[in-house]
Design a protein around this motif. Structure first.
Motif, PDB file in Angstrom:
ATOM      1  N   TYR A  53       0.865  -1.187   0.000  1.00 19.09           N
ATOM      2  CA  TYR A  53       0.000   0.000   0.000  1.00 19.09           C
ATOM      3  C   TYR A  53       0.896   1.228   0.000  1.00 19.09           C
ATOM      4  O   TYR A  53       1.382   1.664   1.040  1.00 19.09           O
ATOM      5  CB  TYR A  53      -0.920  -0.008   1.214  1.00 19.09           C
ATOM      6  CG  TYR A  53      -1.996  -1.070   1.192  1.00 19.09           C
ATOM      7  CD1 TYR A  53      -3.250  -0.796   0.641  1.00 19.09           C
ATOM      8  CD2 TYR A  53      -1.774  -2.336   1.716  1.00 19.09           C
ATOM      9  CE1 TYR A  53      -4.250  -1.756   0.623  1.00 19.09           C
ATOM     10  CE2 TYR A  53      -2.769  -3.302   1.702  1.00 19.09           C
ATOM     11  CZ  TYR A  53      -4.003  -2.998   1.144  1.00 19.09           C
ATOM     12  OH  TYR A  53      -4.987  -3.958   1.134  1.00 19.09           O
ATOM     13  N   THR A  58       0.308   4.406   2.310  1.00 18.05           N
ATOM     14  CA  THR A  58       0.616   4.359   3.741  1.00 18.05           C
ATOM     15  C   THR A  58       1.947   3.668   4.022  1.00 18.05           C
ATOM     16  O   THR A  58       2.361   3.580   5.184  1.00 18.05           O
ATOM     17  CB  THR A  58      -0.494   3.605   4.495  1.00 18.05           C
ATOM     18  OG1 THR A  58      -0.675   2.314   3.896  1.00 18.05           O
ATOM     19  CG2 THR A  58      -1.806   4.375   4.452  1.00 18.05           C
ATOM     20  N   THR A  74       2.492   0.564   3.817  1.00 16.29           N
ATOM     21  CA  THR A  74       2.204  -0.703   4.504  1.00 16.29           C
ATOM     22  C   THR A  74       2.857  -1.866   3.765  1.00 16.29           C
ATOM     23  O   THR A  74       2.660  -2.044   2.560  1.00 16.29           O
ATOM     24  CB  THR A  74       0.688  -0.925   4.596  1.00 16.29           C
ATOM     25  OG1 THR A  74       0.091   0.200   5.250  1.00 16.29           O
ATOM     26  CG2 THR A  74       0.371  -2.194   5.376  1.00 16.29           C
ATOM     27  N   GLY A  90      -0.140  -5.258  -4.757  1.00 18.02           N
ATOM     28  CA  GLY A  90      -0.835  -4.126  -4.162  1.00 18.02           C
ATOM     29  C   GLY A  90      -2.080  -3.765  -4.945  1.00 18.02           C
ATOM     30  O   GLY A  90      -2.317  -4.262  -6.055  1.00 18.02           O
ATOM     31  N   PRO A  91      -2.910  -2.876  -4.379  1.00 16.25           N
ATOM     32  CA  PRO A  91      -4.188  -2.548  -5.013  1.00 16.25           C
ATOM     33  C   PRO A  91      -4.049  -1.859  -6.358  1.00 16.25           C
ATOM     34  O   PRO A  91      -4.981  -1.868  -7.154  1.00 16.25           O
ATOM     35  CB  PRO A  91      -4.871  -1.635  -3.985  1.00 16.25           C
ATOM     36  CG  PRO A  91      -3.767  -1.155  -3.103  1.00 16.25           C
ATOM     37  CD  PRO A  91      -2.742  -2.221  -3.073  1.00 16.25           C
ATOM     38  N   ARG A 114      -7.894  -1.594  -1.668  1.00 16.19           N
ATOM     39  CA  ARG A 114      -8.216  -0.176  -1.854  1.00 16.19           C
ATOM     40  C   ARG A 114      -6.919   0.627  -1.770  1.00 16.19           C
ATOM     41  O   ARG A 114      -5.884   0.089  -1.375  1.00 16.19           O
ATOM     42  CB  ARG A 114      -9.205   0.288  -0.777  1.00 16.19           C
ATOM     43  CG  ARG A 114     -10.486  -0.521  -0.711  1.00 16.19           C
ATOM     44  CD  ARG A 114     -11.349  -0.323  -1.936  1.00 16.19           C
ATOM     45  NE  ARG A 114     -11.762   1.055  -2.099  1.00 16.19           N
ATOM     46  CZ  ARG A 114     -12.374   1.545  -3.180  1.00 16.19           C
ATOM     47  NH1 ARG A 114     -12.628   0.742  -4.199  1.00 16.19           N
ATOM     48  NH2 ARG A 114     -12.720   2.804  -3.253  1.00 16.19           N
ATOM     49  N   PRO A 115      -6.931   1.916  -2.096  1.00 11.40           N
ATOM     50  CA  PRO A 115      -5.678   2.679  -2.036  1.00 11.40           C
ATOM     51  C   PRO A 115      -4.998   2.635  -0.670  1.00 11.40           C
ATOM     52  O   PRO A 115      -3.772   2.657  -0.588  1.00 11.40           O
ATOM     53  CB  PRO A 115      -6.125   4.096  -2.397  1.00 11.40           C
ATOM     54  CG  PRO A 115      -7.319   3.893  -3.287  1.00 11.40           C
ATOM     55  CD  PRO A 115      -8.030   2.698  -2.709  1.00 11.40           C
ATOM     56  N   GLU A 116      -5.784   2.591   0.402  1.00 15.44           N
ATOM     57  CA  GLU A 116      -5.237   2.432   1.744  1.00 15.44           C
ATOM     58  C   GLU A 116      -5.683   1.086   2.312  1.00 15.44           C
ATOM     59  O   GLU A 116      -6.676   0.513   1.852  1.00 15.44           O
ATOM     60  CB  GLU A 116      -5.691   3.586   2.647  1.00 15.44           C
ATOM     61  CG  GLU A 116      -5.158   4.935   2.185  1.00 15.44           C
ATOM     62  CD  GLU A 116      -5.430   6.038   3.189  1.00 15.44           C
ATOM     63  OE1 GLU A 116      -5.997   5.763   4.269  1.00 15.44           O
ATOM     64  OE2 GLU A 116      -5.064   7.205   2.891  1.00 15.44           O
ATOM     65  N   PRO A 117      -4.974   0.559   3.327  1.00 10.70           N
ATOM     66  CA  PRO A 117      -5.297  -0.781   3.856  1.00 10.70           C
ATOM     67  C   PRO A 117      -6.515  -0.761   4.776  1.00 10.70           C
ATOM     68  O   PRO A 117      -6.427  -0.960   5.983  1.00 10.70           O
ATOM     69  CB  PRO A 117      -4.023  -1.166   4.606  1.00 10.70           C
ATOM     70  CG  PRO A 117      -3.445   0.135   5.058  1.00 10.70           C
ATOM     71  CD  PRO A 117      -3.752   1.108   3.951  1.00 10.70           C
ATOM     72  N   ARG A 156      -8.561   1.277   9.257  1.00 10.42           N
ATOM     73  CA  ARG A 156      -7.411   0.651   8.606  1.00 10.42           C
ATOM     74  C   ARG A 156      -6.868  -0.448   9.501  1.00 10.42           C
ATOM     75  O   ARG A 156      -7.258  -0.575  10.658  1.00 10.42           O
ATOM     76  CB  ARG A 156      -6.365   1.710   8.298  1.00 10.42           C
ATOM     77  CG  ARG A 156      -6.883   2.808   7.360  1.00 10.42           C
ATOM     78  CD  ARG A 156      -5.974   4.016   7.294  1.00 10.42           C
ATOM     79  NE  ARG A 156      -6.568   5.081   6.474  1.00 10.42           N
ATOM     80  CZ  ARG A 156      -7.444   5.979   6.935  1.00 10.42           C
ATOM     81  NH1 ARG A 156      -7.827   5.936   8.212  1.00 10.42           N
ATOM     82  NH2 ARG A 156      -7.925   6.902   6.133  1.00 10.42           N
TER      83      ARG A 156
END
Length: 295
Positions: free
Chosen positions: A22, A25, A27, A60-61, A240-243, A266
């Motif tokens: 991600y 973030t 991640t 990743g997304p 999604r763009p963030e976890p 998150r």
């Protein structure tokens, strides 16, 4: 070198732990595996006995994503698989995630977990009902909350208890524990309530999927009650763009929602929520809470 770890007596090769999945973030894959290990108790309870479909996003997304119901290539021999009917004449095989080792093996593939509303021991016989509330911009989760509250009251009138979670995307999922009933009957009931909600709140609700009908309204998607359909599991991470995580909510949180960001959680938020609330979806696992589908 790929590190080898032992989980409940099973040897697992966990790869690319430092890989950032991600970007928004930072991640890493290692953090994702830690999240799934930390939330394994409630997640495994909600996956138990259900054939799992995977939405894989190994880069990743923002990378390639693909949905699979079949066991992925290289599935270990110790992973449980179940025969699942595809039609009256054919069956296929799907993974059933029943223990921590299987969960961590699957998490290492970088997946969303999706399940049907029935268990592998009785395919097509639902033990829960689901509404997927999807806002059409400029509607947001705030409007979804209003619709969720209306559905809760309508279900209560039929003697059914409703529970709510974020989808992990833009909307909400409302779920109801049921005494097992054929999926077509559950689907028909869910559709009737969606149609009824649109008739009562035409400025807010739409029950049909057509995108031209949806701007500014909440699509009450009842179709995931069909036996062939699946829904994102509680506590699954989303591509999604963030976890973000599909997160069980209290009804007080739904009632108090005034901005969409209030209901975005998150992976780092879930440990504190579980410490505070426990598993808010635990009633879905309690046979005593299951309601009879109205005739």
């Amino acid at each position: 070198m790929t590190p080898i770890t032992e989980v409940e007596g099973r040897r697992l090769a966990l790869s690319n732990l430092e890989k950032v999945l991600y970007a928004a973030t930072g991640t890493t894959k290692g953090e994702i595996l830690h999240y799934y290990a930390r939330t394994a108790g409630p997640l495994l309870a909600h996956l138990a006995g259900r054939p799992v479909s995977f939405l894989r996003y190994p880069d990743g997304p923002g990378g390639q994503r693909f949905f699979t119901k079949n066991p992925p290539p290289g599935t270990p021999s110790w992973v449980r698989v179940a025969d699942v009917p595809r039609s009256t004449a054919t069956t296929s095989r799907q993974v059933v995630v029943g223990d921590l080792a299987t969960l961590m093996w699957a998490a290492n593939l970088v997946v969303e977990f999706h399940t049907p509303q029935w268990r592998a021991d009785e395919p097509g016989c639902a033990d829960r009902l689901v509404f997927d509330l999807d806002p059409g911009p400029p509607a947001t989760a705030v409007e979804c909350c209003a619709v969720a509250l209306r559905l809760r009251e309508r279900l209560r009138a039929d003697g059914l208890d409703a529970y709510v979670k974020t989808s992990g995307s833009k909307g909400l999922h409302v779920l109801v524990p049921l005494v097992r009933a054929p999926s077509p009957e559950v689907s028909a009931y869910a559709k009737a309530l969606a149609v009824e909600a649109e008739a009562a709140l035409p400025e807010l609700v739409v029950h049909r999927m057509r995108r031209s009908l949806r701007p500014g309204k909440v699509f009450v998607d009842h179709s995931q009650n069909a036996a062939a359909k699946t829904t994102a599991a509680p506590y699954t991470l989303r591509a999604r763009p963030e976890p973000t995580v599909s997160t069980p909510l209290t009804w007080a949180e739904v009632e108090g929602c005034t901005t969409p960001g209030q209901l975005v959680f998150r992976l780092g938020d879930l440990a504190g929520r579980l410490d505070r609330y426990g598993d808010l979806f635990d009633p879905l696992l309690d046979p005593e809470r299951a309601g009879h589908l109205p005739r």
